[in-house]
Design a protein around this motif. Sequence first.
Motif, PDB file in Angstrom:
ATOM      1  N   ASN A  21       0.562   9.485   3.398  1.00 39.48           N
ATOM      2  CA  ASN A  21       0.997   8.184   3.063  1.00 39.48           C
ATOM      3  C   ASN A  21       0.107   7.837   1.874  1.00 39.48           C
ATOM      4  OD1 ASN A  21      -1.535   7.217   3.925  1.00 39.48           O
ATOM      5  ND2 ASN A  21      -0.721   6.889   6.148  1.00 39.48           N
ATOM      6  N   SER A  22       0.404   6.490   1.341  1.00 37.09           N
ATOM      7  CA  SER A  22      -0.298   6.290   0.106  1.00 37.09           C
ATOM      8  C   SER A  22      -1.699   6.170   0.426  1.00 37.09           C
ATOM      9  CB  SER A  22       0.330   5.005  -0.365  1.00 37.09           C
ATOM     10  OG  SER A  22      -0.191   3.626   0.563  1.00 37.09           O
ATOM     11  N   ARG A  34      -2.884   9.571   0.380  1.00 40.90           N
ATOM     12  CA  ARG A  34      -2.951  10.070  -0.824  1.00 40.90           C
ATOM     13  C   ARG A  34      -3.899   9.992  -1.835  1.00 40.90           C
ATOM     14  NH1 ARG A  34       2.285   9.129  -2.046  1.00 40.90           N
ATOM     15  NH2 ARG A  34       1.601   7.414  -3.324  1.00 40.90           N
ATOM     16  N   LEU A  35      -4.275   8.523  -1.738  1.00 44.52           N
ATOM     17  CA  LEU A  35      -5.344   7.901  -2.703  1.00 44.52           C
ATOM     18  C   LEU A  35      -6.693   8.835  -2.290  1.00 44.52           C
ATOM     19  CD1 LEU A  35      -6.543   5.675  -4.355  1.00 44.52           C
ATOM     20  CD2 LEU A  35      -7.046   4.300  -2.184  1.00 44.52           C
ATOM     21  N   GLU A  73      -5.613  10.850  -5.628  1.00 46.02           N
ATOM     22  CA  GLU A  73      -5.826  10.204  -6.610  1.00 46.02           C
ATOM     23  C   GLU A  73      -7.173   9.621  -7.119  1.00 46.02           C
ATOM     24  OE1 GLU A  73      -3.210   6.890  -5.663  1.00 46.02           O
ATOM     25  OE2 GLU A  73      -1.336   7.991  -5.765  1.00 46.02           O
TER      26      GLU A  73
END
Length: 144
Positions: free
Chosen positions: A82-83, A86-87, A91
């Motif tokens: 999920n975001s 992923r961060l 990222e």
Amino acid sequence: MEILQNVHSYLAYIVLAVLIIAVVNAFLGWLGKKEFKFEKDLRISLFALILSHIQLLVGLILYFVSANGLNALQEFGMGGLNSAARLLALEHPVTNILAIAFITIGWSRHKKTNDDTTKFKRIALLYGAGLVLILSRIPWGQWL
Ligand code: HEM
């Protein structure tokens, strides 16, 4: 492993504080056309460089040992994160490596000129770009 997470987490406050001071100092020196002083200006920028490199090192180790780094990526794959995950796994590491590359280039480019205003300008722009990148990918929610 948990100790590394704590080091990375607490060091983040210091790195960000010193980076902000270095960027503000460089903009003031650039726009105010000040003299670039060894005792103050060089030390502040060197301190910011060293601290961000220590943070890079701790971050890189964390990336390989933490469940939230490479392991998460391997276990769930790109599409399975999920975001927030992923961060942490993608990222934040990629952006911060790039940010610290900018800071390092700023440091080495400031040494290649004898003009004080240009020294300040290079640090202001390249450290500034690094700082903006770092701030854009901090996992604020789990940190503060
Ligand atoms: C100046 C640069 C950096 C700053 C300010 C920074 C800051 C942070 C912060 C505030 C957190 C959250 C800590 C917490 O949960 O309390 C974090 C987590 C993390 N950072 Fe960084 N970081 C930086 C560079 C890096 C780099 C270069 C990497 C990897 C190459 C990295 C890898 C990680 C990983 C994997 C986590 C998740 C750790 C976990 O939850 O187990 N960081 N970072």
